[in-house]
Structures are given as C-alpha cells and as structure tokens.
Design a protein around this motif. Sequence first.
Motif, PDB file in Angstrom:
ATOM      1  N   GLY A  50     -26.131 -14.343  20.900  1.00  0.00           N
ATOM      2  CA  GLY A  50     -26.494 -14.281  22.312  1.00  0.00           C
ATOM      3  C   GLY A  50     -27.445 -13.149  22.643  1.00  0.00           C
ATOM      4  O   GLY A  50     -28.465 -13.342  23.322  1.00  0.00           O
ATOM      5  N   GLY A  51     -27.147 -11.944  22.178  1.00  0.00           N
ATOM      6  CA  GLY A  51     -28.008 -10.795  22.475  1.00  0.00           C
ATOM      7  C   GLY A  51     -29.381 -10.921  21.833  1.00  0.00           C
ATOM      8  O   GLY A  51     -30.401 -10.592  22.443  1.00  0.00           O
ATOM      9  N   GLY A  52     -29.427 -11.418  20.603  1.00  0.00           N
ATOM     10  CA  GLY A  52     -30.702 -11.595  19.924  1.00  0.00           C
ATOM     11  C   GLY A  52     -31.566 -12.663  20.582  1.00  0.00           C
ATOM     12  O   GLY A  52     -32.799 -12.525  20.648  1.00  0.00           O
ATOM     13  N   LEU A  53     -30.936 -13.731  21.069  1.00  0.00           N
ATOM     14  CA  LEU A  53     -31.685 -14.761  21.793  1.00  0.00           C
ATOM     15  C   LEU A  53     -32.333 -14.176  23.042  1.00  0.00           C
ATOM     16  O   LEU A  53     -33.516 -14.429  23.322  1.00  0.00           O
ATOM     17  CB  LEU A  53     -30.747 -15.909  22.180  1.00  0.00           C
ATOM     18  N   LEU A  54     -31.554 -13.395  23.784  1.00  0.00           N
ATOM     19  CA  LEU A  54     -32.090 -12.761  24.985  1.00  0.00           C
ATOM     20  C   LEU A  54     -33.271 -11.855  24.642  1.00  0.00           C
ATOM     21  O   LEU A  54     -34.327 -11.906  25.287  1.00  0.00           O
ATOM     22  CB  LEU A  54     -30.985 -11.957  25.676  1.00  0.00           C
ATOM     23  N   ILE A  59     -39.244 -10.685  24.650  1.00  0.00           N
ATOM     24  CA  ILE A  59     -40.431 -10.136  23.981  1.00  0.00           C
ATOM     25  C   ILE A  59     -41.415 -11.220  23.556  1.00  0.00           C
ATOM     26  O   ILE A  59     -42.490 -10.919  23.032  1.00  0.00           O
ATOM     27  CB  ILE A  59     -40.044  -9.279  22.755  1.00  0.00           C
ATOM     28  N   GLY A  60     -41.047 -12.472  23.754  1.00  0.00           N
ATOM     29  CA  GLY A  60     -41.953 -13.567  23.402  1.00  0.00           C
ATOM     30  C   GLY A  60     -41.937 -13.948  21.945  1.00  0.00           C
ATOM     31  O   GLY A  60     -42.894 -14.575  21.467  1.00  0.00           O
ATOM     32  N   ALA A  61     -40.873 -13.611  21.236  1.00  0.00           N
ATOM     33  CA  ALA A  61     -40.739 -13.999  19.834  1.00  0.00           C
ATOM     34  C   ALA A  61     -40.120 -15.395  19.785  1.00  0.00           C
ATOM     35  O   ALA A  61     -38.912 -15.555  19.603  1.00  0.00           O
ATOM     36  CB  ALA A  61     -39.877 -12.995  19.078  1.00  0.00           C
ATOM     37  N   VAL A  62     -40.952 -16.411  19.989  1.00  0.00           N
ATOM     38  CA  VAL A  62     -40.465 -17.781  20.050  1.00  0.00           C
ATOM     39  C   VAL A  62     -41.081 -18.618  18.929  1.00  0.00           C
ATOM     40  O   VAL A  62     -42.238 -18.396  18.545  1.00  0.00           O
ATOM     41  CB  VAL A  62     -40.800 -18.413  21.436  1.00  0.00           C
ATOM     42  N   PRO A  63     -40.305 -19.563  18.385  1.00  0.00           N
ATOM     43  CA  PRO A  63     -38.893 -19.781  18.705  1.00  0.00           C
ATOM     44  C   PRO A  63     -38.045 -18.582  18.264  1.00  0.00           C
ATOM     45  O   PRO A  63     -38.412 -17.906  17.301  1.00  0.00           O
ATOM     46  CB  PRO A  63     -38.528 -21.035  17.909  1.00  0.00           C
ATOM     47  N   PRO A  64     -36.943 -18.318  18.980  1.00  0.00           N
ATOM     48  CA  PRO A  64     -36.101 -17.176  18.615  1.00  0.00           C
ATOM     49  C   PRO A  64     -35.655 -17.248  17.161  1.00  0.00           C
ATOM     50  O   PRO A  64     -35.523 -18.342  16.592  1.00  0.00           O
ATOM     51  CB  PRO A  64     -34.905 -17.309  19.568  1.00  0.00           C
ATOM     52  N   ALA A  65     -35.424 -16.066  16.588  1.00  0.00           N
ATOM     53  CA  ALA A  65     -35.048 -16.005  15.166  1.00  0.00           C
ATOM     54  C   ALA A  65     -33.807 -16.824  14.872  1.00  0.00           C
ATOM     55  O   ALA A  65     -33.658 -17.365  13.769  1.00  0.00           O
ATOM     56  CB  ALA A  65     -34.829 -14.542  14.764  1.00  0.00           C
ATOM     57  N   ALA A  66     -32.908 -16.936  15.849  1.00  0.00           N
ATOM     58  CA  ALA A  66     -31.672 -17.689  15.642  1.00  0.00           C
ATOM     59  C   ALA A  66     -31.950 -19.148  15.310  1.00  0.00           C
ATOM     60  O   ALA A  66     -31.155 -19.808  14.635  1.00  0.00           O
ATOM     61  CB  ALA A  66     -30.785 -17.607  16.885  1.00  0.00           C
ATOM     62  N   PHE A  67     -33.103 -19.682  15.791  1.00  0.00           N
ATOM     63  CA  PHE A  67     -33.462 -21.069  15.528  1.00  0.00           C
ATOM     64  C   PHE A  67     -34.475 -21.206  14.397  1.00  0.00           C
ATOM     65  O   PHE A  67     -34.639 -22.292  13.847  1.00  0.00           O
ATOM     66  CB  PHE A  67     -34.025 -21.717  16.791  1.00  0.00           C
ATOM     67  N   GLY A  68     -35.156 -20.136  14.073  1.00  0.00           N
ATOM     68  CA  GLY A  68     -36.161 -20.189  13.021  1.00  0.00           C
ATOM     69  C   GLY A  68     -35.661 -19.754  11.660  1.00  0.00           C
ATOM     70  O   GLY A  68     -36.284 -20.057  10.645  1.00  0.00           O
ATOM     71  N   GLU A  69     -34.531 -19.031  11.625  1.00  0.00           N
ATOM     72  CA  GLU A  69     -33.972 -18.526  10.370  1.00  0.00           C
ATOM     73  C   GLU A  69     -32.621 -19.195  10.116  1.00  0.00           C
ATOM     74  O   GLU A  69     -31.663 -18.978  10.863  1.00  0.00           O
ATOM     75  CB  GLU A  69     -33.778 -17.011  10.433  1.00  0.00           C
ATOM     76  N   GLU A 118     -41.684  -2.984  18.122  1.00  0.00           N
ATOM     77  CA  GLU A 118     -42.644  -3.623  17.226  1.00  0.00           C
ATOM     78  C   GLU A 118     -43.459  -4.703  17.943  1.00  0.00           C
ATOM     79  O   GLU A 118     -44.579  -5.012  17.542  1.00  0.00           O
ATOM     80  CB  GLU A 118     -41.923  -4.216  16.015  1.00  0.00           C
ATOM     81  N   TYR A 119     -42.896  -5.275  19.002  1.00  0.00           N
ATOM     82  CA  TYR A 119     -43.598  -6.300  19.763  1.00  0.00           C
ATOM     83  C   TYR A 119     -44.388  -5.718  20.934  1.00  0.00           C
ATOM     84  O   TYR A 119     -44.860  -6.466  21.789  1.00  0.00           O
ATOM     85  CB  TYR A 119     -42.618  -7.372  20.243  1.00  0.00           C
ATOM     86  N   GLY A 120     -44.516  -4.393  20.984  1.00  0.00           N
ATOM     87  CA  GLY A 120     -45.433  -3.782  21.927  1.00  0.00           C
ATOM     88  C   GLY A 120     -44.822  -3.218  23.191  1.00  0.00           C
ATOM     89  O   GLY A 120     -45.553  -2.748  24.062  1.00  0.00           O
TER      90      GLY A 120
END
Length: 218
Positions: A50-54, A59-69, A118-120
Amino acid sequence: MSHDLFPPGIQHALDLAGIFVFATAGALLAVRKNFDVFGICVLALVTALGGGLLRDLVIGAVPPAAFGELSFFLTPLVAAALVFFLHPEVQRINRAINVFDAAGLGLFCVSGTTKAYEYGLGLTASAALGVATAVGGGVMRDVLAGGVPSLLRDREMYAVPAVVGASMVALFIGFDKLNGFTTGVAIVTAFVLRLLAIRYHWRAPLAWNRRSAVAEEP
C-alpha cells in the motif's frame, strides 16, 4: 531529473525487505483477527504494497513497482504462507506483529525517501513521501481489519519514528553523507525508536489542555 543514490539492486533489496516484514505483520494481524487464508493473503498484500503504491503514483513511477516486479507481488504471498503454517502461539502474536511492523517502518521510511529523491523531489518532499510510504500500508491494513488507523491515534508513536528516520535520510542526502552505513543508522534508529515507544508506552500528545469528560475510545 534523477539522482542515483544507490545501485538499483540496493534499492530493490530495501524494498523487498520492507515488503516481507510488513507482509508478515499484516498476515499476523489477520491471524489474530481469525481471518481465513484469503483474508491473510489480502492483509499481507495491502500492508506490504500500500505505501509503495502511494509513493510510486505520487512520483510518477508508473506502472507502480508492485505491478511491474513479480517479486514484489510474490514476496507478500510467501510471507502469508509462512505465517499461515508457522505463526507463533496466539499469546505471542502481538509481540511478533510489533517487531515486524517496526522493522517495516524503518525500512520503508528510508527506501521511500531515497526513491522519491531519485525521482527529483526536494529533500522535504522526499522525507514526507518516505513517511507516507512507511505508514500507508499500515493505514490500509487497520481500516480493512476494522480498527482506527494507528496514524490517526499515533498510540505508542507509530508515525514519529518514520518521521525521524525519513528526516535523517534527507539530512544525510543534504550533507552528501548518505551511504550504506548511514542508511543502516536511519533504519535502526526508526526501528529502535518504535520498539522503545511500544515498550515504554510513549505516545504523541493529545489536544492541548483537553478536559473532555468523555473517556478515550479504545
């Protein structure tokens, strides 16, 4: 703009460690609530991701890592399976939840802050998002389990250790001192502060000069 604070493998390892310990805490809470195997898996996934998705959505890291990894999705299920078969005796579950939750809090406040930077994002915004990463899954877990989120009541200082850990990381970044050792110091500080708050019943203050005759809800 991107800032490479760690090699990708280090950030990934921090995320996986936080996911595993938070998933274990969520699964243990599900056991305490007498949820079935599906409920155990859901609470493990929500607490861990949940926290990582938020964070990733902000930060615009889409798709979120939870769905990409795939490893991010499988790790909570592994933790849920371990808890399902090997959970401690009922009277020891609360202590186990507290320890794993404190570990997740320390890991995620650090990994969330570093990834946001890291995402600015700026240092203050990165620290704030680090706190959101650390407490977001716990809030969702508490709501699904039928309780008042610890973030809102902050009993035994749930959010404060995350604020301290994330702020330490931001300061280390600002002074160009963030490395493996200082990262570990921030993680351990948040972890120990949370455990000390539980052990000695420290808590954030209530409203100033509160004189209500109504007893505080449990």
